[in-house]
Design an enzyme around this catalytic site. Structure first.
Site, mmCIF file in Angstrom:
data_model
loop_
_atom_site.group_PDB
_atom_site.id
_atom_site.type_symbol
_atom_site.label_atom_id
_atom_site.label_comp_id
_atom_site.label_asym_id
_atom_site.label_seq_id
_atom_site.Cartn_x
_atom_site.Cartn_y
_atom_site.Cartn_z
ATOM 1 N N ARG A 74 0.825 -1.212 0.000
ATOM 2 C CA ARG A 74 0.000 0.000 0.000
ATOM 3 C C ARG A 74 0.860 1.263 0.000
ATOM 4 N NH1 ARG A 74 -3.058 -3.435 3.219
ATOM 5 N NH2 ARG A 74 -2.065 -2.710 5.136
ATOM 6 N N ASP A 91 -0.506 -18.280 2.739
ATOM 7 C CA ASP A 91 -1.211 -18.402 4.023
ATOM 8 C C ASP A 91 -1.672 -19.835 4.245
ATOM 9 O OD1 ASP A 91 -0.908 -15.770 4.704
ATOM 10 O OD2 ASP A 91 -2.945 -15.165 4.158
#
Length: 226
Positions: A74, A91
């Site tokens: 970001r 993940d």
């Protein structure tokens, strides 16, 4: 709840560290890969030997990479489909290693086939819970339900219990039973979450099909054809 509040808190805390890595030329993908490698190593090196405290310490140090890489992306303005795909995929690898480590312990020195099976169920159900949401969204449904036990809850419950259970080796009596209790909680919670998501997808699918077959939509389609 954990996704909403804890993630926001740790994101703010880790923002300076993410900015430091950016200044050093480290990419978000590198953080994702190293974080997953650290979690896998911590789970599969320590847990099968019953070293739950130190294994949890190592895993905890690396598990925050899941927040750091996104924060970096970001800040750089580089959020991308590839980054999201890589993060989500790894993940699942990390989760599999954690519960796989528990299963290896109980299949070996832990000598408990029931808890080995519960650990495997936690591993498999966690993967399926994630898949139901991803698959539902891929066919155009919102899957507007989070469920009782999501990934954040599974990790916090399991890792906290494992870390505390590891204190048994430092002479704390009776605390080793926290991990079996936590595994049962995660197993039952994951099953409930899976049912919640399947029911939601079924309902949303029926609503979408009913809306598509409604007379108003049919008439709009006829007008568009003209």
């Amino acid at each position: 709840m954990l996704n909403k509040y804890a993630r926001a808190f740790f994101t703010r805390v880790l923002t300076p560290f993410a900015a430091f890595l950016i200044r050093r030329g480290v990419s978000p993908d590198t953080v994702t890969l190293l974080g997953t490698a650290g979690v896998v190593a911590g789970a599969l090196v320590f847990y099968p030997r019953g070293e739950f405290f130190w294994g949890t310490v190592v895993i905890t140090l690396f598990v925050f990479s899941d927040l750091v890489d996104g924060n970096m992306a970001r800040q750089l303005g580089r959020t991308s489909r590839w980054g999201a795909f890589l993060d989500s995929t790894l993940d699942r690898v990390a989760d599999g290693a954690i519960f796989g480590g528990f299963a290896l312990w109980y299949a070996g020195s832990g000598n408990d086939n029931v808890l080995c099976a519960v650990s495997i169920f936690c591993l498999a159900s966690g993967q399926v819970v994630s898949y139901t949401k991803a698959r539902g969204e891929s066919i155009g449904l919102p899957v507007a339900v989070n469920g009782l036990v999501e990934r954040a809850e599974r990790l916090v419950i399991s890792l906290v219990a494992a870390g505390l259970a590891g204190l048994h080796k430092f002479g704390v009596p009776g605390i080793q039973y926290l991990l079996p209790i936590a595994l049962w909680i995660v197993a039952v919670g994951s099953l409930v979450t899976l049912v919640q998501r399947v029911v939601t997808v079924r309902r949303e699918s029926a609503e979408a099909e009913a809306a598509a077959a409604s007379p108003d939509n049919a008439s709009q389609g006829s007008e568009a054809a003209k």
